[in-house]
Enzyme design. Structure first.
Site, PDB file in Angstrom:
ATOM      1  N   ARG A   1       0.821  -1.239   0.000  1.00  0.00           N
ATOM      2  CA  ARG A   1       0.000   0.000   0.000  1.00  0.00           C
ATOM      3  C   ARG A   1       0.841   1.270   0.000  1.00  0.00           C
ATOM      4  O   ARG A   1       0.391   2.345   0.386  1.00  0.00           O
ATOM      5  CB  ARG A   1      -0.974   0.013   1.172  1.00  0.00           C
TER       6      ARG A   1
ATOM      7  N   LYS B   1       2.842  11.381 -11.319  1.00  0.00           N
ATOM      8  CA  LYS B   1       1.983  10.553 -12.171  1.00  0.00           C
ATOM      9  C   LYS B   1       2.718   9.252 -12.434  1.00  0.00           C
ATOM     10  O   LYS B   1       3.823   9.257 -12.988  1.00  0.00           O
ATOM     11  CB  LYS B   1       1.704  11.243 -13.503  1.00  0.00           C
TER      12      LYS B   1
ATOM     13  N   GLU C   1       8.881  18.140 -25.057  1.00  0.00           N
ATOM     14  CA  GLU C   1       8.287  18.450 -23.741  1.00  0.00           C
ATOM     15  C   GLU C   1       8.787  19.809 -23.254  1.00  0.00           C
ATOM     16  O   GLU C   1       8.063  20.535 -22.566  1.00  0.00           O
ATOM     17  CB  GLU C   1       8.635  17.357 -22.716  1.00  0.00           C
TER      18      GLU C   1
ATOM     19  N   LYS D   1       7.072  22.960 -14.016  1.00  0.00           N
ATOM     20  CA  LYS D   1       6.290  21.763 -13.660  1.00  0.00           C
ATOM     21  C   LYS D   1       5.967  21.763 -12.170  1.00  0.00           C
ATOM     22  O   LYS D   1       4.833  21.476 -11.763  1.00  0.00           O
ATOM     23  CB  LYS D   1       7.051  20.494 -14.049  1.00  0.00           C
TER      24      LYS D   1
ATOM     25  N   GLU E   1      -4.596  16.968 -10.853  1.00  0.00           N
ATOM     26  CA  GLU E   1      -5.112  17.331 -12.174  1.00  0.00           C
ATOM     27  C   GLU E   1      -6.623  17.515 -12.201  1.00  0.00           C
ATOM     28  O   GLU E   1      -7.323  16.989 -13.062  1.00  0.00           O
ATOM     29  CB  GLU E   1      -4.701  16.274 -13.212  1.00  0.00           C
TER      30      GLU E   1
ATOM     31  N   ARG F   1      -3.500  21.663 -13.856  1.00  0.00           N
ATOM     32  CA  ARG F   1      -2.464  20.721 -14.279  1.00  0.00           C
ATOM     33  C   ARG F   1      -2.741  20.172 -15.676  1.00  0.00           C
ATOM     34  O   ARG F   1      -1.833  19.712 -16.363  1.00  0.00           O
ATOM     35  CB  ARG F   1      -2.342  19.577 -13.252  1.00  0.00           C
TER      36      ARG F   1
ATOM     37  N   ASN G   1      -0.886  18.681 -20.401  1.00  0.00           N
ATOM     38  CA  ASN G   1      -1.229  17.674 -21.417  1.00  0.00           C
ATOM     39  C   ASN G   1      -1.260  18.264 -22.824  1.00  0.00           C
ATOM     40  O   ASN G   1      -1.596  17.573 -23.784  1.00  0.00           O
ATOM     41  CB  ASN G   1      -2.595  17.052 -21.098  1.00  0.00           C
TER      42      ASN G   1
ATOM     43  N   HIS H   1      -0.502  16.341 -26.062  1.00  0.00           N
ATOM     44  CA  HIS H   1      -0.552  14.914 -25.748  1.00  0.00           C
ATOM     45  C   HIS H   1      -1.836  14.233 -26.216  1.00  0.00           C
ATOM     46  O   HIS H   1      -1.887  13.011 -26.267  1.00  0.00           O
ATOM     47  CB  HIS H   1      -0.385  14.692 -24.242  1.00  0.00           C
TER      48      HIS H   1
ATOM     49  N   HIS I   1      -0.677  11.181 -27.805  1.00  0.00           N
ATOM     50  CA  HIS I   1      -0.985   9.852 -27.268  1.00  0.00           C
ATOM     51  C   HIS I   1      -1.742   9.010 -28.284  1.00  0.00           C
ATOM     52  O   HIS I   1      -1.518   7.795 -28.395  1.00  0.00           O
ATOM     53  CB  HIS I   1      -1.817   9.966 -25.983  1.00  0.00           C
TER      54      HIS I   1
ATOM     55  N   HIS J   1       7.684   8.610 -27.562  1.00  0.00           N
ATOM     56  CA  HIS J   1       6.761   9.538 -26.898  1.00  0.00           C
ATOM     57  C   HIS J   1       6.984  11.003 -27.303  1.00  0.00           C
ATOM     58  O   HIS J   1       6.062  11.691 -27.752  1.00  0.00           O
ATOM     59  CB  HIS J   1       6.875   9.363 -25.379  1.00  0.00           C
TER      60      HIS J   1
HETATM   61  P1  NAD Z   1      12.233   5.724 -22.155  1.00  0.00           P
HETATM   62  O1  NAD Z   1      12.132   5.622 -20.697  1.00  0.00           O
HETATM   63  O2  NAD Z   1      11.708   4.618 -22.982  1.00  0.00           O
HETATM   64  O3  NAD Z   1      13.760   5.968 -22.532  1.00  0.00           O
HETATM   65  C1  NAD Z   1      14.114   6.117 -23.865  1.00  0.00           C
HETATM   66  C2  NAD Z   1      15.267   5.216 -24.276  1.00  0.00           C
HETATM   67  O4  NAD Z   1      16.475   5.769 -23.813  1.00  0.00           O
HETATM   68  C3  NAD Z   1      15.211   3.805 -23.710  1.00  0.00           C
HETATM   69  O5  NAD Z   1      15.671   2.911 -24.689  1.00  0.00           O
HETATM   70  C4  NAD Z   1      16.196   3.848 -22.548  1.00  0.00           C
HETATM   71  O6  NAD Z   1      16.759   2.594 -22.305  1.00  0.00           O
HETATM   72  C5  NAD Z   1      17.229   4.801 -23.088  1.00  0.00           C
HETATM   73  N1  NAD Z   1      17.963   5.567 -22.089  1.00  0.00           N
HETATM   74  C6  NAD Z   1      17.461   6.192 -21.009  1.00  0.00           C
HETATM   75  N2  NAD Z   1      18.408   6.941 -20.444  1.00  0.00           N
HETATM   76  C7  NAD Z   1      19.536   6.757 -21.131  1.00  0.00           C
HETATM   77  C8  NAD Z   1      20.849   7.300 -21.045  1.00  0.00           C
HETATM   78  N3  NAD Z   1      21.152   8.225 -20.150  1.00  0.00           N
HETATM   79  N4  NAD Z   1      21.773   6.864 -21.924  1.00  0.00           N
HETATM   80  C9  NAD Z   1      21.448   5.962 -22.885  1.00  0.00           C
HETATM   81  N5  NAD Z   1      20.222   5.450 -23.055  1.00  0.00           N
HETATM   82  C10 NAD Z   1      19.276   5.862 -22.189  1.00  0.00           C
HETATM   83  O7  NAD Z   1      11.506   7.045 -22.702  1.00  0.00           O
HETATM   84  P2  NAD Z   1      11.308   8.517 -22.138  1.00  0.00           P
HETATM   85  O8  NAD Z   1      11.168   9.367 -23.318  1.00  0.00           O
HETATM   86  O9  NAD Z   1      12.287   8.860 -21.095  1.00  0.00           O
HETATM   87  O10 NAD Z   1       9.900   8.435 -21.392  1.00  0.00           O
HETATM   88  C11 NAD Z   1       8.721   8.195 -22.092  1.00  0.00           C
HETATM   89  C12 NAD Z   1       7.701   7.679 -21.122  1.00  0.00           C
HETATM   90  O11 NAD Z   1       7.490   8.653 -20.108  1.00  0.00           O
HETATM   91  C13 NAD Z   1       6.365   7.422 -21.745  1.00  0.00           C
HETATM   92  O12 NAD Z   1       5.865   6.204 -21.267  1.00  0.00           O
HETATM   93  C14 NAD Z   1       5.496   8.553 -21.244  1.00  0.00           C
HETATM   94  O13 NAD Z   1       4.151   8.204 -21.145  1.00  0.00           O
HETATM   95  C15 NAD Z   1       6.098   8.795 -19.912  1.00  0.00           C
HETATM   96  N6  NAD Z   1       5.858  10.139 -19.401  1.00  0.00           N
HETATM   97  C16 NAD Z   1       5.340  10.244 -18.168  1.00  0.00           C
HETATM   98  C17 NAD Z   1       5.120  11.480 -17.620  1.00  0.00           C
HETATM   99  C18 NAD Z   1       4.631  11.598 -16.213  1.00  0.00           C
HETATM  100  O14 NAD Z   1       4.276  12.694 -15.785  1.00  0.00           O
HETATM  101  N7  NAD Z   1       4.631  10.520 -15.456  1.00  0.00           N
HETATM  102  C19 NAD Z   1       5.402  12.632 -18.364  1.00  0.00           C
HETATM  103  C20 NAD Z   1       5.954  12.493 -19.638  1.00  0.00           C
HETATM  104  C21 NAD Z   1       6.175  11.229 -20.155  1.00  0.00           C
HETATM  105  N1  GLY Z   2       3.091  15.044 -17.904  1.00  0.00           N
HETATM  106  C1  GLY Z   2       1.841  15.600 -17.508  1.00  0.00           C
HETATM  107  C2  GLY Z   2       1.688  15.755 -16.052  1.00  0.00           C
HETATM  108  O1  GLY Z   2       2.565  15.407 -15.309  1.00  0.00           O
HETATM  109  O2  GLY Z   2       0.671  16.188 -15.590  1.00  0.00           O
END
Ligand code: NAD
Ligand code: GLY
Length: 391
Positions: A128, A150, A192, A234, A244, A248, A252, A255, A259, A272
């Site tokens: 939990r 998130k 972003e 942020k 949100e 907030r 998006n 997105h 998305h 992404h």
């Molecule tokens: P990712 O986590 O898939 O990383 C991208 C690639 O880079 C992967 O292959 C990873 O192995 C590689 N990588 C990471 N760091 C590295 C480094 N320093 N050196 C070499 N390789 C490296 O993608 P991302 O773009 O970081 O994240 C996308 C995800 O984040 C999506 O799922 C999206 O929905 C999510 N997201 C979430 C939020 C949130 O608020 N929670 C906001 C934006 C995006």
């Molecule tokens: N990436 C959108 C949020 O964190 O609200």
């Protein structure tokens, strides 16, 4: 000659008892263990990462944790969006249970947004809720996903459909990790960053217009500024609306279409940030079509997205099913897609879009051979929508 040390930057995320700091310093990863002292009383630390990140940073992170007296357990996942599933969560929980992780044991998310979202969600539901810390290693994660709590995974019917709001105890950012990031991922992250300028801060947008050539080359000083300013924006938005319910939602922007494109591509084609880059331009174009912003706003966004090296074109096959994919977005309220629309650079409005308006816009784009409707000439917004916009 060695370079002068860059001072540590601390950006607070004020959320009452869930408040935490974003700590930003080149080289921070080497002293990771020393940063966790106040965050857990347990020696057990689960280090969740993916194979790519592990190959660069896992051994150093484990060494630093052991030197600080922790007992780290690495959990190495396959890289990429397709790992963001409930199945992966089950595997992570399995490791935690087998290693007898307790309420005070800490999870560390060492990686990009995929690792961060998975780790946060596993931390939210194991016993939990156990503490976790974000150690983001992609630009997307350093400027966005690691901050704000998130967490979650994708469902085959929509991205991030399953998850929880669950804040980390700290976000520890070492911008030097970006040096090993594949160029494609770096460029994708700039989408972003551009988003923040569009939604809240024209001055930052102008900075990006001026510094984009240096940013594309990963120059240290503008990169530090971009991470710091993005985190500040942020943090400010999240502090005002953690779950949100209102403001907030501006985060998006880009997105809803982004998305939908990612989902339509089965999380294989577009990554992404690339999908968000297209969304930034196309949602501005749609806003212009709705009469909400001037053509010049769309063109400034389009130029900056292009200068970052991102595409702004919706892929050829995506037009017909895009509305359907948008229906599965979490931003749907009572069957209506609620969008974030720029009114000028630095300000957005939130309002629903009618199916008919979106269909017209998509059709216009298709007819023009996948140029966006306002890309060649401005399409007059239908009178009904114009009236709404003026309210
Ligand atoms: P990712 O986590 O898939 O990383 C991208 C690639 O880079 C992967 O292959 C990873 O192995 C590689 N990588 C990471 N760091 C590295 C480094 N320093 N050196 C070499 N390789 C490296 O993608 P991302 O773009 O970081 O994240 C996308 C995800 O984040 C999506 O799922 C999206 O929905 C999510 N997201 C979430 C939020 C949130 O608020 N929670 C906001 C934006 C995006
Ligand atoms: N990436 C959108 C949020 O964190 O609200």
């Amino acid at each position: 000659m060695s370079r002068p040390a860059v001072a540590e930057q601390i950006i607070p995320v004020p959320l009452g008892e869930r408040s935490y700091d974003i700590v930003l310093r080149p080289g921070l990863l080497a002293t990771l263990g020393s940063k966790l002292g106040a965050l857990t009383t347990s020696p057990k630390v689960g280090v969740v990462t993916d194979r790519h990140v592990a190959s660069h940073y896992l051994q150093g992170a484990l060494r630093s944790l052991r030197e600080a007296g922790y007992d780290p357990t690495p959990i190495i996942l396959p890289p990429g969006e397709r790992t963001k599933t409930l199945g992966t969560i089950a595997k992570v929980l399995d490791v935690l249970a087998r290693h007898k992780f307790e309420r005070q044991s800490l999870l560390l998310a060492l990686g990009g947004g995929v690792v961060g979202d998975i780790t946060g969600f596993a931390a939210a539901i194991y016993q939990r809720g156990i503490p976790y810390v974000q150690v983001p290693t992609t630009l997307v994660a350093q400027v966005d996903s690691s901050v704000g709590g998130k967490t979650g995974v994708d469902h085959r019917l929509g991205k991030n459909l399953i998850g929880a709001f669950y804040q980390p105890r700290a976000v520890l950012i070492d911008p030097l990790t970006l040096r090993t990031l594949p160029r494609r991922e770096w460029i994708a992250g700039l989408a972003e960053v551009i988003k923040y300028g569009i939604i809240t801060d024209e001055e930052f947008f102008v900075f990006l217009e001026q510094e984009m050539p240096a940013l594309v080359k990963l120059a240290d000083a503008p990169v530090m500024h971009v991470i710091k300013r993005s985190c500040e924006i942020k943090a400010e938005v999240v502090a005002g609306d953690e779950r949100e319910s209102d403001r907030r939602r501006i985060l998006n922007y880009g997105h809803t279409i982004g998305h939908a494109l990612e989902s339509l591509a089965g999380y294989r084609g577009l990554i992404h940030g690339e999908a968000v880059g297209i969304g930034l331009v196309q949602e501005a174009d749609l806003a212009c079509h709705m009469g909400l912003c001037a053509h010049e706003v769309v063109e400034r966004i389009r130029r900056l997205v292009q200068r970052a090296g991102l595409s702004e074109q919706v892929p050829r096959t995506a037009f017909a099913p895009i509305w359907k994919a948008m229906q599965h977005d979490k931003k749907v309220a009572e069957g209506r897609v609620v969008g974030v629309w720029p009114v000028r650079i630095g300000a957005v409005t939130i309002q629903p879009i009618e199916r008919q308006i979106c269909a017209e816009w998509l059709q216009a784009a298709q007819d023009r051979g996948h140029q966006s409707p306002s890309g060649r000439r401005q399409v007059r917004a239908p009178a009904r929508q114009k009236t709404r916009a003026r309210k």
